[in-house]
Write a protein that holds these residues in place. Structure first.
Motif, mmCIF file in Angstrom:
data_model
loop_
_atom_site.group_PDB
_atom_site.id
_atom_site.type_symbol
_atom_site.label_atom_id
_atom_site.label_comp_id
_atom_site.label_asym_id
_atom_site.label_seq_id
_atom_site.Cartn_x
_atom_site.Cartn_y
_atom_site.Cartn_z
ATOM 1 N N UNK A 172 -2.360 -28.916 24.664
ATOM 2 C CA UNK A 172 -3.702 -28.635 24.604
ATOM 3 C C UNK A 172 -4.429 -29.204 25.937
ATOM 4 N N UNK A 173 -3.599 -29.949 26.996
ATOM 5 C CA UNK A 173 -3.908 -30.475 28.161
ATOM 6 C C UNK A 173 -4.160 -29.624 29.263
ATOM 7 N N UNK A 174 -3.689 -28.344 29.017
ATOM 8 C CA UNK A 174 -4.168 -27.286 30.140
ATOM 9 C C UNK A 174 -4.592 -26.014 29.671
ATOM 10 N N UNK A 175 -5.879 -25.949 29.654
ATOM 11 C CA UNK A 175 -6.524 -24.508 29.258
ATOM 12 C C UNK A 175 -5.983 -23.123 29.883
ATOM 13 N N UNK A 176 -5.792 -22.082 29.085
ATOM 14 C CA UNK A 176 -5.061 -20.971 29.264
ATOM 15 C C UNK A 176 -5.960 -19.650 29.367
ATOM 16 N N UNK A 177 -5.657 -18.868 30.416
ATOM 17 C CA UNK A 177 -6.699 -17.520 30.330
ATOM 18 C C UNK A 177 -5.636 -16.442 30.280
ATOM 19 N N UNK A 178 -5.532 -15.401 29.261
ATOM 20 C CA UNK A 178 -4.455 -14.447 29.537
ATOM 21 C C UNK A 178 -5.165 -13.145 30.204
ATOM 22 N N UNK A 179 -4.200 -12.675 31.009
ATOM 23 C CA UNK A 179 -4.700 -11.309 31.662
ATOM 24 C C UNK A 179 -3.826 -10.109 31.607
ATOM 25 N N UNK B 193 0.561 -18.753 17.799
ATOM 26 C CA UNK B 193 1.684 -19.089 16.730
ATOM 27 C C UNK B 193 2.342 -20.428 17.343
ATOM 28 N N UNK B 194 2.034 -20.758 18.569
ATOM 29 C CA UNK B 194 2.661 -22.112 18.928
ATOM 30 C C UNK B 194 1.602 -23.304 18.843
ATOM 31 N N UNK B 195 0.386 -22.792 18.321
ATOM 32 C CA UNK B 195 -0.567 -23.757 17.823
ATOM 33 C C UNK B 195 -1.504 -24.119 19.018
ATOM 34 N N UNK B 196 -1.364 -23.264 20.043
ATOM 35 C CA UNK B 196 -2.384 -23.343 21.150
ATOM 36 C C UNK B 196 -3.741 -22.651 20.893
ATOM 37 N N UNK B 197 -4.869 -23.638 21.102
ATOM 38 C CA UNK B 197 -6.077 -22.819 20.458
ATOM 39 C C UNK B 197 -7.042 -22.614 21.774
ATOM 40 N N UNK B 198 -6.800 -23.381 22.851
ATOM 41 C CA UNK B 198 -7.511 -23.203 24.016
ATOM 42 C C UNK B 198 -7.156 -22.093 24.717
ATOM 43 N N UNK B 199 -7.288 -20.981 24.329
ATOM 44 C CA UNK B 199 -6.576 -19.697 25.195
ATOM 45 C C UNK B 199 -7.904 -18.724 25.212
ATOM 46 N N UNK B 200 -8.370 -18.524 26.486
ATOM 47 C CA UNK B 200 -9.240 -17.386 26.568
ATOM 48 C C UNK B 200 -8.601 -16.002 27.199
ATOM 49 N N UNK B 201 -9.433 -15.107 27.516
ATOM 50 C CA UNK B 201 -9.024 -13.708 27.799
ATOM 51 C C UNK B 201 -10.071 -13.234 29.081
ATOM 52 N N UNK B 202 -9.370 -12.870 29.958
ATOM 53 C CA UNK B 202 -10.078 -11.936 30.963
ATOM 54 C C UNK B 202 -10.170 -10.825 30.612
ATOM 55 N N UNK B 203 -11.287 -10.323 30.423
ATOM 56 C CA UNK B 203 -11.617 -9.361 29.530
ATOM 57 C C UNK B 203 -11.404 -8.015 30.472
ATOM 58 N N UNK B 204 -11.917 -8.017 31.871
ATOM 59 C CA UNK B 204 -11.632 -6.822 32.897
ATOM 60 C C UNK B 204 -10.234 -7.019 33.119
ATOM 61 N N UNK B 205 -9.660 -8.133 33.245
ATOM 62 C CA UNK B 205 -8.079 -8.082 33.595
ATOM 63 C C UNK B 205 -7.894 -7.479 35.013
ATOM 64 N N UNK B 206 -6.751 -7.072 35.396
ATOM 65 C CA UNK B 206 -6.542 -6.677 36.701
ATOM 66 C C UNK B 206 -7.392 -5.406 37.157
#
Length: 309
Positions: free
Chosen positions: A258-265, A281-294
Motif C-alpha cells: 500500500x506504499x505505491x498508489x496504482x491506476x489501471x488503464x 485479490x492481493x489485498x491491494x486497496x489503493x487502486x484507481x481506474x483511468x476511466x477514459x483510458x488510452x
C-alpha cells in the motif's frame, strides 16, 4: 454501506446460494468489442443463468464529451439502473460474463465504487457454469420486481481524469516515491506502438512512465468440452508473479504494502477492471481506474504519448 462479499465465487457456490433461497441478484454484464460479430443482449435473451438480468455497461454510463462508451455513471444513473434490475442496497449482486472473466470485473468495480460491497463475480462466467452442468434458462427472462435504491455515495478516489494522468506522468517516479504507478492492460504491441489500435485513426503508444501489464497475464485459459475457450482468474500467487515481472519485485512490494498508489488503464476502461480485480485479490486497496483510458488519452493529445519500450 452493504456487507462485503467474496470477490470471486465458483458457479457451484452461486448455484448453492440460489438453491438455498439466499437473496442474490444474478447479472449478465457481458460486453463485446464494437467490431466483434456478437451481440451481448441477443445472446442473453437466448441463453442465461436462471433468473439473471442483463446489465448494459454502455447504457448505464455517463455521457462523455468525446463520445466514449461505458464511462462510470453518476450516482443517480447507477441507482436508477439498480432499481430497474430489482437490486436494493442489501442485495448480494453476482455478476458474470460470457467470456469467463472479461467485462464482469469492470461491472464489479462499478458496484464497489458506489459502496455496494455485497457484490461478486462468477469466476469463469457463463461458460464455466455450463461446463459444470448447471441449469440454463432459454425462455424469455422474467421481469424483476422494481426495488428502491437510495442515492449511493461514490468513492471519489476510484476514477482518474485526463488532467490527473497527465500531471502524474510528468512527475519523475525516481524522485517522487508517492507518484501513482499506471498499469496498462492492453496487449504489449499496442503499448509499445508497434501494433495499431482497434479503433480507426487512434495512435498507439503509452502514457509516459506507465508499465505494460496485459490483462491476460492475470488470467488462465480453459476449454469447454465443445472447444469454447474461457478464462478464470489466476491464483493470487501467480498474479503476484505477473505483477513482479511487469514492474519489478521492489515496486510490486510497494504496491502490495500500500506504499505505491496504482491506476489501471486499458483501451477504453473495460479490461483495466481485470487488473483492478487481480490486485484486490492481493489485498491491494489503493487502486484507481483511468476511466477514459488510452482512447480518451490519445484522442485528446499526441504531445504526451510515449512509444519507447
Amino acid at each position: 454501506m452493504s456487507t462485503a462479499a467474496r470477490l470471486l465465487l465458483s458457479p457451484r457456490q452461486v448455484n448453492e446460494l440460489s438453491v438455498s433461497g439466499a437473496h442474490i441478484s444474478l447479472i449478465d454484464s457481458t460486453w463485446y468489442m464494437p467490431n466483434a460479430p456478437r451481440n451481448a443482449k441477443d445472446e442473453f435473451l437466448a441463453k442465461r443463468i436462471p433468473g439473471a438480468q442483463f446489465l448494459d455497461l454502455d447504457e448505464v454510463a455517463s455521457p462523455h464529451k468525446l463520445g466514449l462508451k461505458h464511462m462510470m455513471p453518476d450516482k443517480e444513473t447507477f441507482a436508477h439502473a439498480c432499481e430497474k434490475l430489482g437490486i436494493s442496497p442489501s442485495t448480494h449482486v453476482v455478476l458474470y460474463d460470457a467470456h469467463g472473466v472479461f467485462s464482469s470485473p469492470r461491472a464489479l468495480f462499478m458496484f464497489r465504487s458506489f459502496g455496494h460491497e455485497n457484490s461478486s463475480i462468477i469466476d469463469g462466467g457463463l461458460p464455466r457454469w455450463i461446463e459444470d452442468d448447471l441449469p440454463i434458462e432459454t425462455s424469455l427472462p422474467s421481469q424483476p420486481q422494481p426495488a428502491v435504491y437510495a442515492s449511493p455515495k461514490f468513492e471519489d478516489k476510484s476514477i482518474r481524469s485526463y488532467e490527473q494522468i497527465v500531471a502524474n506522468s510528468q512527475v519523475d517516479p525516481s524522485t517522487n516515491e508517492w507518484s501513482e504507478l499506471v498499469l496498462d492492460a492492453r496487449p504489449k504491441g499496442r503499448y509499445t506502438g508497434t501494433d495499431s489500435e482497434p479503433r480507426p485513426g487512434l495512435s498507439s503508444g503509452h502514457i509516459p512512465h506507465s508499465y505494460s501489464l496485459t490483462f491476460n497475464l492475470f488470467l488462465q485459459k480453459h476449454k469447454t468440452k465443445d472447444g469454447q475457450e474461457y478464462s478464470t482468474l489466476l491464483p493470487p500467487a501467480e498474479i503476484k508473479k505477473a505483477l513482479e515481472a511487469a514492474v519489478g519485485p521492489k515496486e510490486a512490494s510497494k504496491i502490495i504494502r500500500g506504499e505505491r498508489p496504482v491506476v489501471a488503464s486499458c483501451g477504453s476502461g473495460m479490461t483495466a477492471g481485470v487488473l483492478w480485480l487481480g490486485l484486490q485479490l492481493l489485498g491491494v486497496k489503493n487502486v484507481g481506474l483511468y476511466d477514459e483510458s488510452w482512447t480518451g488519452y490519445a484522442m485528446r493529445s499526441t504531445s504526451h504519448i510515449d512509444k519507447t519500450t
